[in-house]
Scaffold this motif. Sequence first.
Motif, PDB file in Angstrom:
ATOM      1  N   VAL A  23     -32.486 -44.271 130.524  1.00 19.45           N
ATOM      2  CA  VAL A  23     -31.594 -45.254 131.130  1.00 19.45           C
ATOM      3  C   VAL A  23     -30.534 -44.608 132.016  1.00 19.45           C
ATOM      4  O   VAL A  23     -30.068 -45.207 132.983  1.00 19.45           O
ATOM      5  CB  VAL A  23     -30.940 -46.129 130.024  1.00 19.45           C
ATOM      6  N   GLU A  24     -30.187 -43.366 131.752  1.00 21.85           N
ATOM      7  CA  GLU A  24     -29.177 -42.658 132.537  1.00 21.85           C
ATOM      8  C   GLU A  24     -29.750 -42.012 133.794  1.00 21.85           C
ATOM      9  O   GLU A  24     -29.059 -41.282 134.499  1.00 21.85           O
ATOM     10  CB  GLU A  24     -28.543 -41.560 131.678  1.00 21.85           C
ATOM     11  N   GLY A  25     -31.013 -42.293 134.088  1.00 21.73           N
ATOM     12  CA  GLY A  25     -31.751 -41.550 135.107  1.00 21.73           C
ATOM     13  C   GLY A  25     -31.246 -41.661 136.527  1.00 21.73           C
ATOM     14  O   GLY A  25     -31.691 -40.898 137.393  1.00 21.73           O
ATOM     15  N   LYS A  26     -30.336 -42.604 136.822  1.00 22.64           N
ATOM     16  CA  LYS A  26     -29.776 -42.707 138.168  1.00 22.64           C
ATOM     17  C   LYS A  26     -28.296 -42.342 138.218  1.00 22.64           C
ATOM     18  O   LYS A  26     -27.670 -42.426 139.276  1.00 22.64           O
ATOM     19  CB  LYS A  26     -29.974 -44.129 138.708  1.00 22.64           C
ATOM     20  N   VAL A  27     -27.752 -41.931 137.086  1.00 20.73           N
ATOM     21  CA  VAL A  27     -26.327 -41.603 137.006  1.00 20.73           C
ATOM     22  C   VAL A  27     -26.102 -40.184 137.523  1.00 20.73           C
ATOM     23  O   VAL A  27     -26.856 -39.260 137.188  1.00 20.73           O
ATOM     24  CB  VAL A  27     -25.822 -41.735 135.550  1.00 20.73           C
ATOM     25  N   LYS A  28     -25.064 -39.995 138.310  1.00 18.98           N
ATOM     26  CA  LYS A  28     -24.734 -38.664 138.818  1.00 18.98           C
ATOM     27  C   LYS A  28     -24.524 -37.701 137.645  1.00 18.98           C
ATOM     28  O   LYS A  28     -23.856 -38.021 136.676  1.00 18.98           O
ATOM     29  CB  LYS A  28     -23.471 -38.718 139.663  1.00 18.98           C
ATOM     30  N   GLY A  29     -25.123 -36.537 137.750  1.00 20.22           N
ATOM     31  CA  GLY A  29     -25.056 -35.559 136.677  1.00 20.22           C
ATOM     32  C   GLY A  29     -26.220 -35.653 135.707  1.00 20.22           C
ATOM     33  O   GLY A  29     -26.414 -34.767 134.874  1.00 20.22           O
ATOM     34  N   HIS A  30     -27.006 -36.735 135.831  1.00 28.13           N
ATOM     35  CA  HIS A  30     -28.185 -36.922 134.975  1.00 28.13           C
ATOM     36  C   HIS A  30     -29.431 -37.277 135.794  1.00 28.13           C
ATOM     37  O   HIS A  30     -30.519 -37.367 135.235  1.00 28.13           O
ATOM     38  CB  HIS A  30     -27.928 -38.024 133.947  1.00 28.13           C
ATOM     39  N   GLN A  31     -29.258 -37.464 137.107  1.00 33.86           N
ATOM     40  CA  GLN A  31     -30.358 -37.988 137.927  1.00 33.86           C
ATOM     41  C   GLN A  31     -31.306 -36.903 138.434  1.00 33.86           C
ATOM     42  O   GLN A  31     -32.479 -37.187 138.712  1.00 33.86           O
ATOM     43  CB  GLN A  31     -29.795 -38.765 139.125  1.00 33.86           C
ATOM     44  N   ASP A  32     -30.831 -35.668 138.540  1.00 32.90           N
ATOM     45  CA  ASP A  32     -31.679 -34.596 139.061  1.00 32.90           C
ATOM     46  C   ASP A  32     -32.319 -33.834 137.915  1.00 32.90           C
ATOM     47  O   ASP A  32     -31.982 -32.683 137.612  1.00 32.90           O
ATOM     48  CB  ASP A  32     -30.875 -33.659 139.970  1.00 32.90           C
ATOM     49  N   ARG A  33     -33.242 -34.481 137.243  1.00 32.16           N
ATOM     50  CA  ARG A  33     -33.941 -33.887 136.103  1.00 32.16           C
ATOM     51  C   ARG A  33     -35.355 -34.438 136.046  1.00 32.16           C
ATOM     52  O   ARG A  33     -35.639 -35.523 136.560  1.00 32.16           O
ATOM     53  CB  ARG A  33     -33.208 -34.174 134.791  1.00 32.16           C
ATOM     54  N   THR A  34     -36.220 -33.678 135.431  1.00 34.05           N
ATOM     55  CA  THR A  34     -37.621 -34.065 135.303  1.00 34.05           C
ATOM     56  C   THR A  34     -38.026 -33.917 133.845  1.00 34.05           C
ATOM     57  O   THR A  34     -37.695 -32.926 133.202  1.00 34.05           O
ATOM     58  CB  THR A  34     -38.515 -33.174 136.181  1.00 34.05           C
ATOM     59  N   ASN A  35     -38.736 -34.911 133.342  1.00 32.38           N
ATOM     60  CA  ASN A  35     -39.148 -34.906 131.941  1.00 32.38           C
ATOM     61  C   ASN A  35     -40.667 -34.816 131.840  1.00 32.38           C
ATOM     62  O   ASN A  35     -41.403 -35.355 132.671  1.00 32.38           O
ATOM     63  CB  ASN A  35     -38.663 -36.185 131.257  1.00 32.38           C
ATOM     64  N   TYR A  36     -41.135 -34.108 130.797  1.00 29.93           N
ATOM     65  CA  TYR A  36     -42.568 -33.981 130.549  1.00 29.93           C
ATOM     66  C   TYR A  36     -42.843 -34.318 129.084  1.00 29.93           C
ATOM     67  O   TYR A  36     -42.193 -33.781 128.187  1.00 29.93           O
ATOM     68  CB  TYR A  36     -43.043 -32.550 130.809  1.00 29.93           C
ATOM     69  N   SER A  37     -43.805 -35.203 128.849  1.00 30.03           N
ATOM     70  CA  SER A  37     -44.272 -35.495 127.498  1.00 30.03           C
ATOM     71  C   SER A  37     -45.566 -34.712 127.292  1.00 30.03           C
ATOM     72  O   SER A  37     -46.593 -35.036 127.881  1.00 30.03           O
ATOM     73  CB  SER A  37     -44.513 -36.993 127.311  1.00 30.03           C
ATOM     74  N   ILE A  38     -45.508 -33.670 126.454  1.00 28.64           N
ATOM     75  CA  ILE A  38     -46.642 -32.755 126.327  1.00 28.64           C
ATOM     76  C   ILE A  38     -47.489 -33.089 125.108  1.00 28.64           C
ATOM     77  O   ILE A  38     -48.699 -33.262 125.201  1.00 28.64           O
ATOM     78  CB  ILE A  38     -46.135 -31.298 126.265  1.00 28.64           C
ATOM     79  N   ILE A  39     -46.862 -33.188 123.954  1.00 24.85           N
ATOM     80  CA  ILE A  39     -47.553 -33.612 122.735  1.00 24.85           C
ATOM     81  C   ILE A  39     -46.822 -34.825 122.186  1.00 24.85           C
ATOM     82  O   ILE A  39     -45.679 -34.727 121.735  1.00 24.85           O
ATOM     83  CB  ILE A  39     -47.607 -32.476 121.703  1.00 24.85           C
ATOM     84  N   GLY A  40     -47.447 -35.988 122.268  1.00 26.33           N
ATOM     85  CA  GLY A  40     -46.802 -37.227 121.850  1.00 26.33           C
ATOM     86  C   GLY A  40     -45.835 -37.720 122.916  1.00 26.33           C
ATOM     87  O   GLY A  40     -45.402 -36.973 123.789  1.00 26.33           O
TER      88      GLY A  40
END
Length: 323
Positions: A23-40
């Motif tokens: 939910v914080e994915g567009k907030v400054k300081g939290h928007q420049d990140r990438t997530n990966y779901s590897i197992i589960g």
Amino acid sequence: MSYNIPSHLAKFDELIPCHVPFVEGKVKGHQDRTNYSIIGPGVVEDTKQGVKIAEEHGFNIGAVSTAPNNGSGSHSHTTAEVFLVNSGPMRFYWGPDGRDGEVILNRGDVASFPTNVFRGFENVSDSEALMFVILGENDPGVITWTPKILKEAKDSGMVLLDDNSLIDLDKQNIPDGRKLLEPLQEKDLSKFDHYTLENIKRFVIRYTDVSKYIVDDQHYNSNSIINYIDQFQIHEQQFEPHIPHQTGFGLALLRGIKAHIHPYSLDCSEVYLCLDGEWKITCDEQKVVIGPRDIFSVPKNSLRSVRQVSGVEGNLYIIRQKN
């Protein structure tokens, strides 16, 4: 035993990223990140996030890559959360307002955060930083965010519904009859735990301090072991953990130039995660090699062995199901 070895292999460079996982994915300081779901699936709030290996393991493994001055805002979990810093430094902070304490962690450092405590992290380097994250149980539950994060997220156009489903208000409206997730009240925040810096240090093992923790497994002086969480056994030798947390999984590090484990079998989930070096894995005569940042989920009950083959010192995390 018949199984498809490639389906158990997660090459980091082939993973599918998610750029707005929370939910914080567009907030400054939290928007420049990438997530990966590897197992589960982990605790990703974006239901469209791809999962590399969906089979239940008793734990989840993901990764997060962050630009400088970016990371995750204060949140809490109901199951274990263990961080393996691959590159950094990363600043971890905790408490509802993030002011209870902070610690800076670097490559190879491991931190296990207690449940029921707010924590966040930030890349404090001048380049991209990467961490792997292990979450307890098949279903690690949902994230609990601080009211501040939920407000900032709403102002950016991102909200959570009362079933924790994520809505991007720039792309869709709130469905009829649905309600937004209510932020925690002050009386709710008071139920979360507080930890001092000295408390949290008990749950952190720095790579620069490995000499304090490393044990030779007395197998031809080839294997050095750091056991972080829960008991670990290889070559009929037991290793006691250094972090006093019951997470539902074990975590150890195998280290050495010629490090190896002779053939053995387990009837529980086991995962190899390469920090550095190259590791040749044999499962019932099928072979695969993993390098830095790669993950291999060992088929249950297979006869497996592993050997470091790069010619320089390698480090391999071993995660085992315990619950």
